[in-house]
Motif scaffolding. Structure first.
Motif, PDB file in Angstrom:
ATOM      1  N   GLU A 239       0.758  -1.160  -0.012  1.00 49.93           N
ATOM      2  CA  GLU A 239       0.019   0.134  -0.144  1.00 49.93           C
ATOM      3  C   GLU A 239       0.637   1.256  -0.017  1.00 49.93           C
ATOM      4  OE1 GLU A 239      -1.341   0.234   4.851  1.00 49.93           O
ATOM      5  OE2 GLU A 239      -2.358  -0.998   3.387  1.00 49.93           O
TER       6      GLU A 239
ATOM      7  N   ASN B 291      -8.532  -2.819  -0.020  1.00 52.67           N
ATOM      8  CA  ASN B 291      -8.855  -2.367   1.368  1.00 52.67           C
ATOM      9  C   ASN B 291     -10.124  -1.463   1.376  1.00 52.67           C
ATOM     10  OD1 ASN B 291      -6.391  -3.242   2.437  1.00 52.67           O
ATOM     11  ND2 ASN B 291      -5.090  -1.342   2.285  1.00 52.67           N
TER      12      ASN B 291
ATOM     13  N   ASP C  78      -3.801   1.971   6.099  1.00 49.73           N
ATOM     14  CA  ASP C  78      -5.040   2.112   5.185  1.00 49.73           C
ATOM     15  C   ASP C  78      -6.278   1.958   5.726  1.00 49.73           C
ATOM     16  OD1 ASP C  78      -5.615   3.337   2.692  1.00 49.73           O
ATOM     17  OD2 ASP C  78      -5.490   1.483   1.642  1.00 49.73           O
TER      18      ASP C  78
ATOM     19  N   SER D  89      -8.045   0.875  -5.065  1.00 51.09           N
ATOM     20  CA  SER D  89      -7.530   1.155  -3.674  1.00 51.09           C
ATOM     21  C   SER D  89      -5.969   1.188  -3.909  1.00 51.09           C
ATOM     22  CB  SER D  89      -8.163   0.035  -2.635  1.00 51.09           C
ATOM     23  OG  SER D  89      -9.269  -0.238  -2.659  1.00 51.09           O
TER      24      SER D  89
ATOM     25  N   ARG E 143      -1.695   4.631   0.593  1.00 53.21           N
ATOM     26  CA  ARG E 143      -2.523   4.485   1.983  1.00 53.21           C
ATOM     27  C   ARG E 143      -3.017   5.971   2.450  1.00 53.21           C
ATOM     28  NH1 ARG E 143       1.747   2.174   6.469  1.00 53.21           N
ATOM     29  NH2 ARG E 143       3.029   3.954   5.535  1.00 53.21           N
ATOM     30  N   GLY E 144      -4.015   5.717   3.217  1.00 55.69           N
ATOM     31  CA  GLY E 144      -4.871   7.053   3.797  1.00 55.69           C
ATOM     32  C   GLY E 144      -5.758   7.594   2.859  1.00 55.69           C
TER      33      GLY E 144
END
Lengths: 393, 252
Positions: free
Chosen positions: A129, A147, A182, A331, A334-335
C-alpha cells in the motif's frame, strides 16, 4: 489443474495465516493418497517455494442468475489464486524486504497470467500500500489493495454487531488499533462521525496527529496515543487493524463488555487473549452469493471460515470489480479511503451478490440462527483447545 | 574409510579445516560422484547424437564435468581427505539408469531434461550454498563450478524452450514422466534423513546430521535445490501451478 493460468480476469495474491493452513494447502496439492508431509518438513520446505499460482477461482455474479442474461458488467469471471508463500512466522518487520520481493514475484505471476485486475490479500496489501512503485511493470494489469471493501465490511460488521447488542454508536467510544494504516484510517473516517468519541492508536505519532486533526476538523472528539494504556476513557467498541499479529496485544482500557472487531490478517488477537466479558468477532469478511469454485478444490482450505463462500474483503474487491468489468486500481496508496469510495465499492459488490459475511469468532457464529459448517466447528474447538493447552504450558 | 592425510597438504589449511575435514570429505565425495556421473551421461549422449557438432559439444561437456570432478578431488587433497567417487552408490546408480533409459530410446530431449534440468538444478543450488560457507579455495571452487554449471543450463534451455514451443503439452508430459522417475530419487537423496539406509557415498555415518557444523543443513540444500528446479521449470514456461503440484507430491 485442467486449464492453464493464462488470460484470467482477476488474480488474488495471498499467503497463509498459519502453519496449519499452509499444511492444509500442501495436503490438497499432495493428494489424499499420499502420506501428509510432517509439520517440521512443511516449515523447512515452504520458505523455498517461489510465488506461484495454486488454483483457479471461478466466480459468478447474481446478475446472470437472476435475470438469465447479463444486465451490466459480466455474469462470470475466472481468476487465479497466487500464493506468495510468505512463511507464517516471517511476517514481522525483520523480513519486510524479503516479503516485498515475494509479493513482487507473485505480482509478476499475475501479470504473466494475463490478469486484468489483481487484489493483494492480507499482508501483501499492507506491504504494497505504501510501495506501489515496487511492483513490476504492469502492462495491462491493474492492482488494488482491496482495502476499500475491507473497510466497508468492517464498518458494516461493527454497525451490525452494535445493533445486535443494542448498542448505540452515538453513545459509544471507539478505539482503533492500527489507526493510521490504510484500513484503520478508512474505518476512522467512516465511523468517527457516528461515535461519541474516538481513540486512535498507532506506532507513528506524527501520522496519528495528522489523522486526528482531519477528524477534529469534522467535529469529532478524538484522543490519540501510541500506548494503549494512556487513553483517558474506556472504549466500548474496538477495531483491531494493526499490520502485525499481536497475540499478546493488551487492549488497555476497554470496557468489560466491549465489542472487539479483530480485522487483522493474521488475526491481531490470539484465541486465548484475556478479555472476559468482551465480545470478539472477526471483521472485513464478505460472502459471494452468486457462487465460487476452486480448481483444484480448495474449498474450506483457502477460505477457512465457518460458512461457505466467505472471503476477505480485500480479495472480494478485485472479484467485484472483475464482475463489474471495471478493471481499475480502485484502492491504492495509504490513507485515501473515504466514505464515498467505500459506499461506491459496496454498491458494486452488492450488485453482484457480494455482501457482509455472517459474523463469527474463534468459537463459531456470533449471530443466533446462523448455521456453521460442522467440520469447521470441530476444527475450531480443537484448535482453540490446543491453543489454550499451549498457553497453559 | 578414514580420512587420508596428505603429506603435501599445506599445514595452515589442514589445521584450519581439520575438525570439519570429514564433513567436507563427504560433501566433496557427493560432488565428485555427481560430476563423474554427469561426464558419463554426456559421453552416452554423444553416442546418440547424429550431428557431429552435437557430438563434439557433448564430449566437451563430458570433459568439463571431469574437470569439475578433478577440481573437487584436488580440494579434498588440500585438506587431507580423499573424495571418493562412487557412481554405483544406490541413488546415483538409479539416476544413471534413468538417464540410460533415455539413451536407449535415443531421446535427446529426455537426456537434456534429466541432466540439465534435474541433475544440474541440484548441482547449481547445492554448490552455490556450499560455496557461500566453505572456507578459502574450497568455497571458491564450489562457487566457480556452480556458475559454470549454470552456464550449461542456459545453453540447454534454448534447445528445450524451442522443443516446448513445438508442442507444449507433449513436452510437459515428458518432463512429468521423467520428474516422477528422477526427482523421486533426488528427493530421497535430499531428504533430511536417509531413511532407507546408507547412501554408499558418505565415508562413515551419514553426514547430514553433522552439516550444521559447517553452517549447512540438509533442509537448506534440499530447499535450495527444489527452488532452483522450480525456477528452471518456470523459465521453460511450464505453468507454476503444475510444477507446484509436482514438487509437493515428492517423498520427504
Amino acid at each position: 489443474m485442467r486449464g492453464r493460468t493464462t488470460d484470467v480476469d482477476f488474480a488474488l495474491i495471498g499467503h497463509q495465516e498459519s502453519w496449519r493452513a499452509a499444511a492444509d494447502v500442501i495436503a490438497v496439492l499432495r493428494g489424499p493418497e499420499r502420506t501428509p508431509v510432517p509439520d517440521d518438513e512443511i516449515k523447512d520446505i515452504l520458505p523455498w517455494i517461489p510465488p506461484r499460482a495454486v488454483c483457479h477461482v471461478d466466480i459468478e455474479s447474481i446478475l446472470g442468475t437472476k435475470s438469465g442474461r447479463v444486465m451490466s458488467g459480466v455474469a462470470k469471471a475466472r481468476g487465479v489464486y497466487i500464493d506468495s508463500f510468505i512463511p507464517p512466522d516471517r511476517l514481522e518487520a525483520a523480513y519486510v524486504h524479503e516479503n516485498i520481493a515475494r509479493v513482487r514475484r507473485a505480482a509478476a505471476c499475475a501479470i504473466k497470467a494475463g490478469a486484468k485486475i489483481v487484489s493483494l490479500g492480507g499482508f501483501s496489501s499492507i506491504l504494497i500500500e505504501g510501495n506501489f512503485d515496487q511492483l513490476p511493470e504492469r502492462h495491462a494489469t491493474v492492482f488494488t489493495t482491496g482495502n476499500t471493501l475491507t473497510v466497508g465490511f468492517i464498518v458494516q460488521g461493527v454497525k451490525k454487531m452494535c445493533a445486535l447488542e443494542g448498542r448505540k454508536l452515538e453513545r459509544s467510544t471507539l478505539l482503533i488499533v492500527g489507526a493510521t494504516g490504510d484500513v484503520g484510517s478508512g474505518c476512522a473516517r467512516c465511523l468517527a462521525p457516528l461515535m461519541r468519541r474516538v481513540l486512535l492508536s498507532a506506532r507513528n505519532s506524527e501520522r496519528l496527529r495528522r489523522l486526528a486533526a482531519e477528524l477534529q476538523a469534522d467535529g469529532v472528539r478524538v484522543e490519540i496515543a501510541t500506548d494503549l494504556r494512556r487513553f483517558s476513557a474506556e472504549a466500548d467498541v474496538v477495531i483491531c487493524a494493526a499490520s502485525l499479529a499481536s497475540p499478546s496485544l493488551l487492549l488497555g482500557r476497554i470496557a468489560p463488555d466491549a465489542l472487539v472487531c479483530d480485522a487483522g490478517y493474521p488475526k491481531n488477537l490470539s484465541p486465548s487473549a484475556e478479555m472476559p466479558g468482551a465480545t470478539v468477532f472477526f471483521g472485513g469478511l464478505g460472502k459471494i452469493t452468486g457462487g465460487m469454485s476452486f480448481e483444484p478444490d480448495f474449498h474450506g482450505i483457502l477460505n477457512r471460515h465457518p460458512f461457505p463462500d466467505v472471503v476477505h474483503g480485500c480479495l472480494l474487491e478485485g472479484m467485484a470489480l472483475a464482475l463489474e468489468g471495471r478493471f481499475e486500481p480502485f484502492s491504492q496508496g495509504r490513507g485515501f479511503i473515504i466514505p464515498e469510495r467505500v459506499e461506491e465499492i459496496e454498491t458494486i459488490a452488492a450488485r453482484h451478490g457480494i455482501y457482509l459475511a455472517p459474523l463469527y469468532n474463534a468459537d463459531g457464529p456470533v449471530e443466533d440462527g446462523v448455521p456453521c459448517q460442522p467440520e469447521w466447528r470441530e476444527a475450531a474447538i480443537l484448535g482453540r483447545h490446543a491453543a489454550l493447552i499451549s498457553v497453559a504450558r | 574409510m578414514e580420512p587420508l592425510i596428505s603429506v603435501n597438504c599445506p599445514s595452515i589449511e589442514c589445521t584450519s579445516l581439520s575438525p570439519s575435514a570429514p564433513i567436507w570429505q563427504d560433501i566433496l565425495a557427493q560432488a565428485v560422484t555427481g560430476e563423474e556421473l554427469a561426464a558419463m551421461n554426456y559421453v552416452s549422449l554423444s553416442e546418440i547424437c547424429d550431428d557431429p557438432a552435437e557430438v563434439a559439444d557433448a564430449l566437451q561437456h563430458a570433459e568439463g564435468e571431469r574437470g569439475h570432478a578433478a577440481a573437487f578431488a584436488a580440494e579434498g587433497r588440500k585438506i587431507g581427505v580423499e573424495a571418493a567417487n562412487n557412481v554405483d552408490a544406490k541413488h546415483w546408480k538409479r539416476l544413471r539408469e534413468a538417464f540410460l533409459r533415455c539413451i536407449a530410446e535415443r531421446d535427446f530431449i529426455g537426456c537434456l531434461i534429466v541432466q540439465e534440468i534435474m541433475l544440474e538444478s541440484l548441482a547449481v543450488a547445492s554448490y552455490a550454498r556450499v560455496g557461500k560457507v566453505a572456507p578459502g579455495s574450497l568455497g571458491e571452487t564450489f562457487a566457480r563450478i556452480a556458475a559454470e554449471e549454470e552456464d550449461h543450463v542456459d545453453h540447454a534451455m534454448s534447445i528445450l524452450r524451442a522443443e516446448r514451443a513445438r508442442d507444449a503439452q507433449r513436452f510437459d508430459d515428458k518432463v512429468y514422466r521423467l520428474h516422477l522417475d528422477v526427482m523421486t530419487t533426488l528427493a530421497q537423496m535430499l531428504a533430511k534423513e536417509c531413511k532407507d539406509g546408507h547412501c554408499e557415498v558418505c565415508h562413515g555415518d551419514c553426514v547430514k546430521p553433522s552439516l550444521f557444523e559447517v553452517s549447512l543443513s540438509a533442509a537448506e540444500l534440499r530447499g535450495a535445490s527444489l527452488q532452483q528446479y522450480l525456477k528452471t521449470l518456470d523459465t521453460l514456461g511450464i505453468p507454476g501451478e503444475v510444477t507446484l503440484a509436482w514438487i509437493t507430491q515428492l517423498p520427504v
